[in-house]
Enzyme design. Structure first.
Site, mmCIF file in Angstrom:
data_model
loop_
_atom_site.group_PDB
_atom_site.id
_atom_site.type_symbol
_atom_site.label_atom_id
_atom_site.label_comp_id
_atom_site.label_asym_id
_atom_site.label_seq_id
_atom_site.Cartn_x
_atom_site.Cartn_y
_atom_site.Cartn_z
ATOM 1 C CD GLU B 44 -2.517 1.046 2.786
ATOM 2 O OE1 GLU B 44 -2.246 0.227 3.756
ATOM 3 O OE2 GLU B 44 -3.713 1.796 3.003
ATOM 4 C CE LYS B 110 -6.987 1.430 3.117
ATOM 5 N NZ LYS B 110 -5.855 1.796 3.826
ATOM 6 C CB CYS B 146 -4.536 -2.035 3.962
ATOM 7 S SG CYS B 146 -3.789 -2.416 5.487
ATOM 8 C CB SER B 174 -1.175 -4.787 7.771
ATOM 9 O OG SER B 174 -1.579 -5.270 9.035
ATOM 10 C CE LYS B 180 -2.880 -5.800 12.264
ATOM 11 N NZ LYS B 180 -2.257 -4.328 12.308
ATOM 12 C CG LEU B 328 25.150 1.484 29.978
ATOM 13 C CD1 LEU B 328 26.286 0.396 29.529
ATOM 14 C CD2 LEU B 328 23.752 0.734 29.333
ATOM 15 N N GLY B 330 22.764 -0.264 35.177
ATOM 16 C CA GLY B 330 22.913 -1.479 35.967
ATOM 17 C C GLY B 330 21.644 -2.206 36.181
ATOM 18 C CG ASP B 333 13.691 -0.857 32.498
ATOM 19 O OD1 ASP B 333 12.751 -1.776 32.123
ATOM 20 O OD2 ASP B 333 13.494 -0.192 33.580
ATOM 21 C CG ASN B 410 12.138 14.783 39.302
ATOM 22 O OD1 ASN B 410 12.611 13.526 38.973
ATOM 23 N ND2 ASN B 410 11.352 15.244 39.545
ATOM 24 C CD GLU B 439 10.840 2.779 34.540
ATOM 25 O OE1 GLU B 439 11.673 2.074 35.137
ATOM 26 O OE2 GLU B 439 11.001 3.216 33.462
ATOM 27 C CE LYS B 551 6.641 13.025 35.378
ATOM 28 N NZ LYS B 551 6.940 12.059 36.217
#
Lengths: 580, 580
Positions: B44, B110, B146, B174, B180, B328, B330, B333, B410, B439, B551
């Site tokens: 598409e 379409k 599609c 798609s 899916k 990093l 440690g 994530d 912060n 998070e 945020k």
């Protein structure tokens, strides 16, 4: 009975605040009743606020809104009330309930669902297909919702020409941009003449994230004359007596009503006639007469300034903040932001912060102090030199052998961002950012630096307009609140020695012309050059706009005041390899 | 001739890169021709890439795409080519051109335009209403785009049952989410049986901002058997020989084709028969036979991992970056992000940065070093203590009399953000952020701190899945690349002494259950409590999700892998007074 008293409740209804909005609606019914109103109309989606966005995908939200409608319905009143809500049948509809004698007499479904610009109504709503007309005594009226009235033809046409409605109500949540109030008034007055109808247009007022709704509700007679108009940018109750007999007389001259001759394609079958109780209508009430009100007309600058003030105030208050903080650089942008913030929530709630670096000129610091004094606000002075030095020391090994470049400039901007956010975290103040649309367009702002904050007042205000609004404000106050030095100095980020914006950008009046053509009007590079602009400059600017989409995607919301604002209004891919 | 060789070009086409895409398309035509393909189908909007978003509001963009179509059309080939583009007539259409002998034989528009989730097609396109069927020798085929194939009924129904098309092509873009590919394959195989038709589904592949397209193109016979399937998450050319005679035989058993008996509501009049030249079809070509290919089946973890790798790689490369940098900690994530980044662009292009503070445990620093060694990457160590101290000193007067709170936490996160951005500015590296969906949902991330960066790999990956993917990766590599200590330690932001995530959040498996119900499924508080969750916890979590919309609005894009991702998929107001 051909005389009727119409009321329009132009309210600042809040998205999601179903309880608060319901209370506000009931109080307004009471007030209108005391003023002898027969039919009272509220804005589009009055119960939920507008736009509720994906809250509409929550079944409980829909149900809560229907419960609120029932509560409004129970409220004892002799008025006919027309209120906007989300109807739930086989699907959900942007709807208006017509309430009389504690009963929902009918529900109208919006026919035209806007799905362009900032609007996403096809994402949520089913299209309405019914065309009802309401009979109240000898008077017939129709109800439409916002977009429905922006096009000639149906749904109004059938209501008027087949259904013989004399009055058309329109429940709106029609957001502001420069010139929109005038365009809208012209359209509505034309529509009244188009259909020899009385038009009662009730608009929302207030700020909601990127949008400001300007109010400006109006009642227009069948000849296109304004009978009454609501205030701009504040809540209002607009009342006017209208005479349906005049509509009848006017229509005797309308050839379209002789449809056997003209054979227009009216679909008579789609019309439904719904009778309301005429008990209240037939009563001859003694009413105090309504004094015609002076219709105010704002200048364009007044209009924009008010939009910015209301948008800022509502974002702050509706999100539960009491005070705001912003960095003062001594430049025109932060000066104008300061002025707007003070107009929005009062000087005792606005904190300005001076964060000079080694590159800050004495003039800038002096100007920040002067404007703070002029406005009577306290400010904080937090120099960033020591912090900057500690970054440079910490990074010296990693950066050894590299040249000073934009990195060091951004470091300073980000230290300031970090300080403002620390003040926000410590004291609960909302940080306002001060970047204007011209800078944001070309990326002449630092992500997480001067872009750090909750609300970007000037996000949709081009730099040239920033100057005009500043001058306008001084003139209005009849004193130089924003000092001449601020108005006259060449713009600079002051992030390296002797830096000036025009080192890397064209003059702002050129830049703004190019940006308007590209960002607001989607003109191509060649088309902009044909307007008489320099090809190399145009190419450079267009490239900057495209490249900086990633920054804008992370910027705080700001108030839409142009026909094409960044945010929901202009949806561009970040990953975009199209060369203009 | 009832035998036909079909080709599907599953390409990584780039949004806006009309030239590059055109070149890619022409090269694929050449390749397919050498393999004896008769009809070759592309995804598409092949020429523009998908989704082009507001580029579609630029007339020059539309015109450039039509010029590119003409160029493709001029390319000498004996193939029939079906290619996606934006058609411009009275309006614009999401369209497919059917090209034969250097001529556009027909253009299909379409019919179903998706306008939910991440899709905005009603914003741009007019709905297609024509139902053409193409005759090529003895074979008849139809083309769909599609969404057209996701619903039983028209436009396929008329093409097949009235028009007798034996083959249905579907040009798709798609996008992926977990599961899916399986849902799609099941639907397509069902659709093939529904209509006793050969289905040729050609999907886009590649990453585009928030979206990943997974490929998985397929050719399915009239009984729902997979004849051939494209690879997942990479470019591919899928070829299969199909036999239309079998379709005829199968339809002899289909009662719907005897419509005089069953009187179904087919609208014969809407069908158009369009004949293609059969010269190439009647030629008896000697073709090399196509070896059936082994059809791979990915596990769910493999699928997700590949989606994250491709999405990350394409965001980096399509936006012109060569190297990336990430902090990093440690923790799990940043470890998983590191692994994905290395899979995406190679270890020599990934820089890890350790930025310990006084609250960083020795374990965290050691773990970061260990995983860097395991993966063979160099890392930088930039302690933030001095900078932190300079902030505290600078702010000491302003903060005097206040208690230490989230502000100081912060500050540290934002110092790290600032350092990563400085590295980005100095060396041109893209900053990857490492926050996960859990998070980000509850706002347990610092705006301009750990949220600072260009791309958020795990934005749509819940914490529990972060653990599963990490374990999956270790198993796949058959060694503990991500050390046990990282997998087993209690999650902590390490921004104050002895801080643990569970001090303020429930255990992640509970949190993720609640978040899935609320964020992905729009369940109400009461409904979630009925699932067996604690009411106070649910109330607290839902409130956190709502409060932190501001945020998320400023967060970098990340890869959608669930049915409801933050970003374009979930459009919530920031100013939102709805109480769950």
């Amino acid at each position: 009975m051909n005389q009727l008293r119409i009321g329009l409740s132009q309210l600042n209804l809040r998205v999601g605040d179903i309880k608060g909005n319901t209370k506000n609606i009931k109080e307004n019914i009471k007030k209108a009743e005391s003023l002898g109103v027969d039919i009272l109309c509220f804005p589009e989606l009055s119960i939920t606020g507008y736009p509720p966005e994906d809250l509409l995908l929550k079944p409980k939200f829909i149900n809560d809104n229907i419960k609120a409608l029932r509560e409004i319905c129970k409220y004892k009143t002799s008025l006919i009330v027309i209120v906007g809500f989300v109807d739930k049948k086989d699907d959900i509809y942007n709807a208006a309930a017509i309430i009389q004698n504690n009963k929902i007499v009918d529900i109208y479904h919006k026919s035209y669902l806007p799905n362009y610009g900032v609007f996403d109504e096809n994402r949520y709503f089913q299209i309405g297909k019914r065309i009802p007309v309401y009979q109240f005594g000898h008077i017939k009226f129709g109800v439409t919702i916002c977009e429905d009235i922006w096009y000639p033809g149906d749904p109004i046409q059938t209501k008027v020409l087949v259904g013989k409605a004399q009055i058309i109500f329109n429940l709106s949540s029609s957001p502001y941009f420069v010139g929109k109030p005038e365009i809208r008034e012209r359209m509505l007055r034309t529509r009244a003449r188009d259909y020899n109808s009385i038009i009662c247009f009730c608009n929302l007022v207030g700020g909601q994230d990127e949008l400001v709704f300007d109010g400006n509700s109006m009642i227009i007679d069948e000849r296109g004359h304004l009978l009454s108009k609501g205030r701009s940018f504040e809540e209002d109750l607009i009342i006017s007596d209208v005479n349906a007999e005049k509509v009848f007389r006017s229509r005797l001259h309308d050839p379209r009503t002789r449809k056997k001759i003209y054979k227009l394609s009216f679909d008579d079958s789609s019309l439904e006639n719904i009778a309301l109780s005429s008990s209240s209508a037939t009563k001859t009430k003694k009413k105090k007469s309504i004094k015609p009100r002076k219709i105010e007309k704002l200048t364009e600058k007044d209009e924009i300034f008010n939009a910015l003030v209301l948008g800022t105030r509502d974002y702050i208050k509706k999100n539960g903040f009491k005070k705001v903080v912003l960095g003062l650089s001594g430049g025109i942008d932060s000066s104008l932001c300061l002025v707007i913030a003070i107009e929005a929530i009062g000087k005792s709630n606005v904190i300005g912060v001076l964060m000079p670096s080694i590159y800050s000129s004495k003039g800038s610091v002096d100007d920040s102090i002067l404007i703070s004094e002029n406005l009577g606000i306290k400010n904080l002075k937090i120099p960033i030199e020591d912090i900057y030095k500690s970054y440079i020391d910490t990074l010296s090994e990693t950066f050894s052998g590299t040249k000073q470049n934009v990195t060091e400039e951004n470091l300073q901007a980000r230290i300031r961002g970090n300080i403002l956010m620390a003040l926000s975290n410590k004291f609960g103040w909302l940080v306002l950012t001060t970047g204007n649309k011209s800078e944001i367009s070309v990326g002449y702002t630092t992500l997480y630096g001067d872009m750090a904050g909750g609300f970007a007042i000037l996000k949709d205000v081009p730099k040239t307009l920033v100057y005009e609004l500043s001058k306008f404000y001084n003139e209005k106050k009849e004193k130089k609140v924003i000092p001449d030095t601020v108005l006259n100095k060449p713009p600079s980020a002051e992030l390296r020695p002797d830096q000036k914006d025009i080192d890397t950008l064209p003059e702002y009046h050129v830049l703004d012309r190019i940006l308007k053509a590209y960002v607001e009007e989607d003109l191509s590079m060649d088309e902009i050059v044909l307007m008489g602009e320099n090809k190399n400059i145009v190419r450079k600017i267009l490239k900057m706009v495209d490249l900086n989409e990633y920054k804008r995607r992370q910027s705080p919301p700001g108030i839409k005041i142009t026909s094409r604002a960044f945010g929901k209004d202009r949806r561009f891919p970040i990953t975009n390899l199209y060369k203009q």
